[in-house]
Design a protein around this motif. Sequence first.
Motif, PDB file in Angstrom:
ATOM      1  N   PHE A  55       0.122  -7.019  -3.216  1.00 50.25           N
ATOM      2  CA  PHE A  55       0.832  -5.748  -3.292  1.00 50.25           C
ATOM      3  C   PHE A  55       2.334  -6.027  -3.250  1.00 50.25           C
ATOM      4  O   PHE A  55       2.806  -6.687  -2.323  1.00 50.25           O
ATOM      5  CB  PHE A  55       0.498  -4.857  -2.080  1.00 50.25           C
ATOM      6  N   VAL A  57       5.762  -3.680  -3.263  1.00 52.00           N
ATOM      7  CA  VAL A  57       6.213  -2.287  -3.228  1.00 52.00           C
ATOM      8  C   VAL A  57       7.532  -2.152  -3.997  1.00 52.00           C
ATOM      9  O   VAL A  57       8.492  -2.872  -3.733  1.00 52.00           O
ATOM     10  CB  VAL A  57       6.366  -1.795  -1.778  1.00 52.00           C
ATOM     11  N   LEU A  62       4.517   1.682   1.970  1.00 52.36           N
ATOM     12  CA  LEU A  62       3.053   1.603   1.937  1.00 52.36           C
ATOM     13  C   LEU A  62       2.535   1.126   3.286  1.00 52.36           C
ATOM     14  O   LEU A  62       3.096   0.202   3.877  1.00 52.36           O
ATOM     15  CB  LEU A  62       2.626   0.608   0.847  1.00 52.36           C
ATOM     16  N   VAL A  95       4.357   6.346  -3.308  1.00 56.43           N
ATOM     17  CA  VAL A  95       4.714   4.928  -3.374  1.00 56.43           C
ATOM     18  C   VAL A  95       4.475   4.424  -4.791  1.00 56.43           C
ATOM     19  O   VAL A  95       3.464   4.761  -5.418  1.00 56.43           O
ATOM     20  CB  VAL A  95       3.880   4.107  -2.365  1.00 56.43           C
ATOM     21  N   LEU A  97       3.888   1.013  -6.825  1.00 56.83           N
ATOM     22  CA  LEU A  97       3.323  -0.254  -6.410  1.00 56.83           C
ATOM     23  C   LEU A  97       3.061  -1.147  -7.613  1.00 56.83           C
ATOM     24  O   LEU A  97       2.670  -0.685  -8.673  1.00 56.83           O
ATOM     25  CB  LEU A  97       1.997   0.071  -5.726  1.00 56.83           C
TER      26      LEU A  97
END
Lengths: 123, 123
Positions: A55, A57, A62, A95, A97
């Motif tokens: 992940f 961001v 997040l 968010v 991502l």
Amino acid sequence: MTNTRQAINFSEKLAKITDLWQPRVIAEMNDYQFKVVRIEGDFIWHDHVDTDETFIVLRGQLRIDFRDGAVSIGPGEMFVLPKGVEHKPFAEKEVYLLLIEPRGVLNTGHAGGDRTAQNDIWV
Amino acid sequence: MTNTRQAINFSEKLAKITDLWQPRVIAEMNDYQFKVVRIEGDFIWHDHVDTDETFIVLRGQLRIDFRDGAVSIGPGEMFVLPKGVEHKPFAEKEVYLLLIEPRGVLNTGHAGGDRTAQNDIWV
């Protein structure tokens, strides 16, 4: 599929996405895919038994909940979720991502259900 | 090696690096590594015959020259360099870069020489 001679701009790609929780492929590296996704609110508990998942961001904050804790990831930060670890993404506000994972990984792992997004949709 | 419960902050990692052209590992996903590197000026022509390589620009403007053209990559942009394509990175001013590639890939491919950085150094 990947344009080999042009940079891929994350904001431009995300601007084309209107639906939440629907990852869209923007590039491939070997058998891995880069996906952008807009998320807000709660997801479901799931894991990916065969692979780690990354992940990054791009906007917003997040939170990834585990059964025994949580991690918070902000802009300019990344997190590698080890395979087999049950988790639940959460975004109090929207968010943006960037996800990196092998081709074929489903967003709900093997949990399935109506939150499962269609795979291999490019933007 | 990867801390499984803490986000990795790119700026914090890059602030610990003082030398140019020396990639430092910050995370692993399966058999792939995430590396941050500060670069400025010219590199050497090389390729990676066995693997694609991903560049994500965190700061500055990166140019990658090919034998028949070039691509420019800025902050918030990525580029996947296909395997086997000869290339030469160039940064007129300092660039902060995130690289993603399989563990074991050398920065000079098989070109070798004194610009070859030591692998698997974490920051």
